[in-house]
Design an enzyme around this catalytic site. Sequence first.
Site, mmCIF file in Angstrom:
data_model
loop_
_atom_site.group_PDB
_atom_site.id
_atom_site.type_symbol
_atom_site.label_atom_id
_atom_site.label_comp_id
_atom_site.label_asym_id
_atom_site.label_seq_id
_atom_site.Cartn_x
_atom_site.Cartn_y
_atom_site.Cartn_z
ATOM 1 N N GLY A 128 0.835 -1.209 0.000
ATOM 2 C CA GLY A 128 0.000 0.000 0.000
ATOM 3 C C GLY A 128 0.867 1.256 0.000
ATOM 4 N N LEU A 169 1.530 3.490 -2.118
ATOM 5 C CA LEU A 169 1.075 4.714 -2.802
ATOM 6 C C LEU A 169 -0.078 5.382 -2.052
ATOM 7 C CD1 LEU A 169 1.227 3.442 -6.493
ATOM 8 C CD2 LEU A 169 2.843 4.949 -5.307
ATOM 9 N N GLY A 170 -0.414 4.860 -0.901
ATOM 10 C CA GLY A 170 -1.534 5.396 -0.115
ATOM 11 C C GLY A 170 -1.125 6.601 0.720
ATOM 12 N N ASP A 201 2.453 -1.677 -4.555
ATOM 13 C CA ASP A 201 1.029 -1.302 -4.519
ATOM 14 C C ASP A 201 0.330 -2.023 -5.654
ATOM 15 O OD1 ASP A 201 -0.317 1.537 -3.019
ATOM 16 O OD2 ASP A 201 -1.502 0.193 -4.297
ATOM 17 N N ILE A 202 -0.972 -1.964 -5.643
ATOM 18 C CA ILE A 202 -1.748 -2.746 -6.619
ATOM 19 C C ILE A 202 -1.598 -2.171 -8.024
ATOM 20 C CG2 ILE A 202 -3.903 -1.427 -6.389
ATOM 21 C CD1 ILE A 202 -5.267 -4.317 -6.345
ATOM 22 N N ARG A 203 -1.147 -0.928 -8.118
ATOM 23 C CA ARG A 203 -0.921 -0.330 -9.443
ATOM 24 C C ARG A 203 0.310 0.542 -9.339
ATOM 25 N NH1 ARG A 203 -2.714 2.814 -6.186
ATOM 26 N NH2 ARG A 203 -3.342 5.013 -6.325
ATOM 27 N N TYR A 209 -14.914 -1.996 9.017
ATOM 28 C CA TYR A 209 -13.531 -1.542 9.206
ATOM 29 C C TYR A 209 -13.073 -1.828 10.644
ATOM 30 C CZ TYR A 209 -9.652 1.880 9.282
ATOM 31 O OH TYR A 209 -8.440 2.509 9.384
ATOM 32 N N LYS A 249 -10.205 -4.249 12.078
ATOM 33 C CA LYS A 249 -9.097 -3.758 12.898
ATOM 34 C C LYS A 249 -8.968 -4.556 14.192
ATOM 35 C CE LYS A 249 -7.416 -0.789 10.138
ATOM 36 N NZ LYS A 249 -6.133 -1.100 9.485
HETATM 37 C C1 VAH Z 1 -10.583 6.428 8.464
HETATM 38 N N1 VAH Z 1 -8.544 7.772 8.372
HETATM 39 O O1 VAH Z 1 -11.196 7.467 8.571
HETATM 40 C C2 VAH Z 1 -9.076 6.451 8.715
HETATM 41 C C3 VAH Z 1 -8.791 6.176 10.171
HETATM 42 C C4 VAH Z 1 -9.349 6.852 12.521
HETATM 43 C C5 VAH Z 1 -9.623 7.073 11.092
HETATM 44 O O2 VAH Z 1 -8.965 4.842 10.497
HETATM 45 O O3 VAH Z 1 -11.122 5.383 8.174
#
Ligand code: VAH
Length: 318
Positions: A6, A8-9, A32-34, A139, A143
């Site tokens: 990742g 390029l993120g 990165d993927i591209r 998400y 995590k």
């Molecule tokens: C998001 N920037 O908004 C990320 C991060 C705490 C926020 O995990 O998903």
Amino acid sequence: KILVTGALGQIGSELVMKLREEYGSDQVIASDIRTMDGDVVHSGPFEILDVTDDQKMHDIAKKYQVDTIIHLAALLSAKAENNPQLAWNLNMGGLVNALEVARELGTKFFTPSSIGAFGPTTPKDNTPQDTIQRPTTMYGVNKVAGELLCDYYYHKFGVDTRGVRFPGLISYVTPPGGGTTDYAVEIYYEAIKKKTYSSYIAEGTYMDMMYMPDAIRAIIQLMEADPDRLTHRNAFNVTAFSAAPEDFEKAIRKHIPEFEMDYDVDPVRQSIAESWPNSIDASAAREEWGFRAEFDLDKMTEDMLKKLDSKLKNANHV
Ligand code: VAH
């Protein structure tokens, strides 16, 4: 040698350049993927890598004999909420692949967690390092699972895994992709371009935030920390300050007095933000590996506006 996925993120594009400066360009393999024109691809080794391709990741790690993997490839919170199945496959599939490569090759390992790993039943103010974690977003599920998986690989296989729970990250090099805290980045771009910003996060919504230079320093400092001092591993609460949209407006007005902000709340990202802490307790990171953020909101705002202004001016001259 260090493999960064990742690369390029938002984090990767700055971390790779800092690591190459610290350890030498040929020591840091960006992937990165591209591909994409720019410093990350041209200032050192670069490989195309889709982290859901375990064989390719293994082959790249072996080819360069890497001793550290920094796994950053992931979908952020808002994008993940809009595409939860893809998020699970990428965020968890990629992480399992990276941990397996780390186990096979005996590398050190870093991947970030987030304040998104906390949920509505977590104590919201001064959130402890060790507390209840029942996030209500895909998400956040990724995590928490990621934190537990990294601790498992440490205890079960002896992989030297380390991580931090990042707050919202603010930077002017590469915009974040699909996060909830992205308003705190957009507001600076809009303040310079239009002197107005319409915030999709409601007034009074507090979240922890950090300037990217502090985040980059945190990753390097944790990876260089004495492992015997670490009682936690995945993942350390880290923060610089807690702020709501109106705090950014006030800080920006000190430099752009005519700046105006209004609100156009996005219910999806607002509900994600409300499920996260207002402020977290980062004392474990300070005690175990000496982390202290250097940029508060005012110091960040001064630097961000200055750097972004010259970046946008140069872009216009191209
Ligand atoms: C998001 N920037 O908004 C990320 C991060 C705490 C926020 O995990 O998903």
